[in-house]
Design a protein around this motif. Structure first.
Motif, PDB file in Angstrom:
ATOM      1  N   ALA A   4      -2.722  30.044  -3.486  1.00 25.66           N
ATOM      2  CA  ALA A   4      -4.322  30.256  -3.867  1.00 25.66           C
ATOM      3  C   ALA A   4      -4.967  28.994  -4.290  1.00 25.66           C
ATOM      4  CB  ALA A   4      -4.280  31.415  -4.948  1.00 25.66           C
ATOM      5  N   ARG A   5      -6.142  28.807  -3.807  1.00 28.36           N
ATOM      6  CA  ARG A   5      -6.924  27.444  -4.049  1.00 28.36           C
ATOM      7  C   ARG A   5      -8.127  28.128  -4.243  1.00 28.36           C
ATOM      8  NH1 ARG A   5      -5.366  22.963   0.094  1.00 28.36           N
ATOM      9  NH2 ARG A   5      -6.650  21.735  -1.392  1.00 28.36           N
ATOM     10  N   SER A   6      -8.770  27.098  -5.227  1.00 27.96           N
ATOM     11  CA  SER A   6     -10.246  27.478  -5.602  1.00 27.96           C
ATOM     12  C   SER A   6     -11.027  26.115  -5.306  1.00 27.96           C
ATOM     13  CB  SER A   6     -10.496  27.544  -7.069  1.00 27.96           C
ATOM     14  OG  SER A   6     -11.829  27.727  -7.282  1.00 27.96           O
ATOM     15  N   PHE A   7     -12.051  26.257  -4.355  1.00 27.81           N
ATOM     16  CA  PHE A   7     -12.966  25.070  -3.859  1.00 27.81           C
ATOM     17  C   PHE A   7     -14.102  24.926  -4.446  1.00 27.81           C
ATOM     18  CE2 PHE A   7     -10.265  26.674  -0.280  1.00 27.81           C
ATOM     19  CZ  PHE A   7      -9.305  25.712  -0.119  1.00 27.81           C
ATOM     20  N   CYS A 299       1.282  24.164   5.017  1.00 26.86           N
ATOM     21  CA  CYS A 299       1.773  25.671   4.689  1.00 26.86           C
ATOM     22  C   CYS A 299       1.174  26.638   5.603  1.00 26.86           C
ATOM     23  CB  CYS A 299       1.338  25.930   3.415  1.00 26.86           C
ATOM     24  SG  CYS A 299      -0.482  25.977   3.062  1.00 26.86           S
ATOM     25  N   LEU A 300       2.119  27.707   5.768  1.00 24.69           N
ATOM     26  CA  LEU A 300       1.539  28.724   6.824  1.00 24.69           C
ATOM     27  C   LEU A 300       0.449  29.691   6.041  1.00 24.69           C
ATOM     28  CD1 LEU A 300       2.272  30.039   9.583  1.00 24.69           C
ATOM     29  CD2 LEU A 300       3.878  31.567   8.415  1.00 24.69           C
ATOM     30  N   ASP A 317     -18.131  28.502   1.433  1.00 18.96           N
ATOM     31  CA  ASP A 317     -17.716  28.937   0.158  1.00 18.96           C
ATOM     32  C   ASP A 317     -16.255  29.005   0.073  1.00 18.96           C
ATOM     33  OD1 ASP A 317     -17.932  31.164   1.763  1.00 18.96           O
ATOM     34  OD2 ASP A 317     -17.489  32.362   0.039  1.00 18.96           O
ATOM     35  N   GLY A 318     -15.412  28.529   1.174  1.00 17.15           N
ATOM     36  CA  GLY A 318     -13.935  28.726   0.777  1.00 17.15           C
ATOM     37  C   GLY A 318     -13.367  29.909   1.496  1.00 17.15           C
ATOM     38  N   HIS A 319     -13.973  30.527   2.298  1.00 17.26           N
ATOM     39  CA  HIS A 319     -13.203  31.470   3.111  1.00 17.26           C
ATOM     40  C   HIS A 319     -12.606  31.049   4.398  1.00 17.26           C
ATOM     41  CE1 HIS A 319     -15.234  34.537   0.613  1.00 17.26           C
ATOM     42  NE2 HIS A 319     -14.176  35.236   0.674  1.00 17.26           N
ATOM     43  N   LEU A 320     -11.293  31.378   4.713  1.00 18.08           N
ATOM     44  CA  LEU A 320     -10.865  31.121   6.248  1.00 18.08           C
ATOM     45  C   LEU A 320     -10.899  31.983   7.031  1.00 18.08           C
ATOM     46  CD1 LEU A 320      -9.200  28.795   7.524  1.00 18.08           C
ATOM     47  CD2 LEU A 320      -6.987  30.195   7.151  1.00 18.08           C
ATOM     48  N   GLY A 343      -4.127  32.582  -0.382  1.00 17.48           N
ATOM     49  CA  GLY A 343      -3.418  33.144  -1.663  1.00 17.48           C
ATOM     50  C   GLY A 343      -3.417  34.528  -1.855  1.00 17.48           C
ATOM     51  N   ALA A 344      -4.305  35.368  -1.192  1.00 15.54           N
ATOM     52  CA  ALA A 344      -4.440  36.773  -1.116  1.00 15.54           C
ATOM     53  C   ALA A 344      -3.595  37.381  -0.028  1.00 15.54           C
ATOM     54  CB  ALA A 344      -6.018  37.102  -0.546  1.00 15.54           C
TER      55      ALA A 344
END
Length: 520
Positions: A4-7, A299-300, A317-320, A343-344
């Motif tokens: 998980a990462r926070s941007f 990382c996968l 906003d950081g969603h892939l 990370g979800a």
């Protein structure tokens, strides 16, 4: 798997100029459309103002707004005009009535085309008979980019640098980094001098990553790295990372950065880097989605065992978001659009599996329900039609014919929207085109599904620069007999210029791509 990462929110990746579009409609007049709203307020209820510029020329060939919206550059028969719009930034009460709303002066002569605007500050790139020029619009100074015999073609624009290519053979090219406005504090390269980055198979994606420079009063960012994917087949493509300050390679990895089905392009609102600029999503040689930390490891994100992935990128906003070609319950293969938070444990499908959808645009941020919970959504296309899509909901067909989407992030507004320009037919027996500015606005999320306002959905203006109490407000709209007579320059994030006679169809009128002068 990726942790998980926070941007935070990558507001720096979105166009920030209040001037949304410049429009030439034949003759010597240019109309600028400005967003008047800030801090959750629109004076006198008017969201748009129209500024009309009367030019000392009989025709307009190209228009280009600088990234900060301060200057307009106009090309007319190999002559450029520089329009300083600074007085228009003043409030209506502060501007004396006898002061002109703009100042026009001569720019460089013998210019063949406008190429694009760097994404920060007041620099643009021009082309003359000898090649590329960097133009500091504020100072009126030009810098030659390379020698004429290099035949450089612009490929990617940063805040202070550009990447150019030189075709050396069938399907092969050299890539160069060129400082247009180098920062003496960090850059070791000379202004206008190309530095060879790499050579080989033609590049399918070139990214100049960006960092915020808190010491720059002009809001110009700091170009950090150049990330290049050579080749358009992820199975054999290879990507490399170069440091902008030195031009030296610092990292390589196997796979391809793919943020559009068209090479070298982005889907509007979808970015090829994480919001913090420290990692890039890419497609691995086996078709998986992965994340590569620049200067670090990969990382996968999602394995290709579920299906081969076509593209991947981040929202501001950081969603892939990514597309997957997968088999449905009936055994048919369709492209689906997914959304994922690093990370979800879940991957949320934004489109159903009964037909193929392709990602078309991403808003500046997700909608939030009454409890403050985010509800991401996007625009997807199926067989030429646009749909608003969200998880666990039927795609909503949108009544737009040919549209250019523009993510807008307003200061102080809780809900951001996608603005768009739509070119549509008027009636079946009328060949004319109607150009409208519209807005796709989520209004509520009752029942766990976002509802969109599609009626009277255009931002309102009074048709003039100063809107007063009691002025009649209406959405922006124009009618044209011939789309080729119109020149449209938007504040989109790609920065490329386009010609006033490039449009052959309604869709061409609102479409932006690498200029023809920069194609090999």
């Amino acid at each position: 798997m990726c942790d998980a990462r926070s941007f935070g929110h990558a507001a720096q990746l979105l166009p920030s100029s209040p001037r949304v579009v410049a429009l030439a409609e034949g003759g010597n007049t240019v109309t600028l459309i400005r967003d008047r709203c800030a801090n959750d307020s629109c004076p006198n209820g008017a969201e748009l103002a129209e500024e009309r510029i009367l030019l000392p020329t009989s025709r307009v060939d190209q228009l280009l707004l600088t990234a900060d919206g301060r200057y307009l550059v106009v090309l007319s028969a190999n002559r450029t005009l520089r329009v300083d719009l600074a007085p228009s930034f003043r409030s209506d009460d502060e501007r004396p009535e006898d002061r002109p709303p703009y100042v026009i002066s001569e720019g460089p002569r013998e210019v063949m085309s406008l190429v694009g605007a760097l994404r920060g500050g007041r620099y643009v790139v021009l082309r003359d008979a000898s090649g590329l020029l960097g133009y500091d619009v504020e100072l009126g100074e030009t810098t030659r980019i390379g020698d004429a015999d290099m035949n450089l073609l612009a490929l990617a624009l940063g805040d202070r640098h550009l990447v150019a290519r030189r075709v050396i053979g069938d399907g092969e090219e050299e890539l160069y980094l060129v400082p247009v406005a180098p920062d003496a504090r960090v850059d070791e390269l000379r202004q206008g001098t190309p530095v060879l980055l790499t050579s080989g198979e033609r590049a399918s994606r070139v990214v100049i990553t960006r960092g915020i420079d808190p010491d720059d009063p002009m809001g110009v960012g700091r170009d950090l790295q150049v990330v290049v994917t050579m080749g358009d087949d992820p199975e054999r493509a290879r990507s490399a990372v170069f440091e902008v300050s030195t031009g030296q390679v610092s990292d390589t990895f196997d796979g391809a950065i793919v943020t559009s089905h068209e090479p070298l392009n982005d889907i509007e609102g979808l970015f090829p880097v994480t919001p913090d600029g420290k990692a890039v999503p890419f497609i691995t040689p086996r078709g998986s989605v992965a994340l590569h930390a620049l200067g670090g490891a990969s990382c996968l994100v999602r394995s290709s065992r579920i299906g081969a992935h076509d593209l991947a990128g981040f929202s501001a906003d950081g969603h892939l978001l990514f597309e997957t070609l997968e088999r449905n319950d009936e055994g048919r293969k369709h492209d689906r659009v997914y959304l994922h938070r690093l990370g979800a444990s879940e991957y949320r499908a934004l489109t159903p599996g009964d037909r193929s959808y392709h990602l078309a645009a991403v808003p500046a941020r997700p909608f939030h329900d009454d409890d403050g919970a985010p509800m991401p959504w996007a625009i997807a296309a199926h067989e030429g039609r646009s749909y608003a899509v969200q998880a666990d909901a039927t795609p909503r067909l949108l009544p737009y014919e040919a549209a250019a989407f523009i993510p807008r992030r307003r200061s102080g507004f809780a809900q951001d929207t996608l603005w768009l320009f739509e070119a549509r037919s008027i009636e079946s027996n009328d060949p004319a085109t109607r150009l409208e500015m519209r807005r796709l606005l989520p209004v509520d999320a009752s029942g766990g599904k976002i509802r969109f306002e599609l009626e009277d959905d255009g931002p309102l203006g009074c048709g003039k620069c100063e809107c007063g109490i009691g002025d009649l407000l209406a959405p922006f709209a124009r009618r044209y007999t011939d789309p080729a007579s119109v020149c449209l320059a938007t504040s989109r994030s790609d920065g490329w210029a386009r010609g006033c006679r490039d449009a052959q169809t309604r869709r061409d009128l609102v479409r932006t791509r690498l200029p023809a002068t920069e194609q090999p």
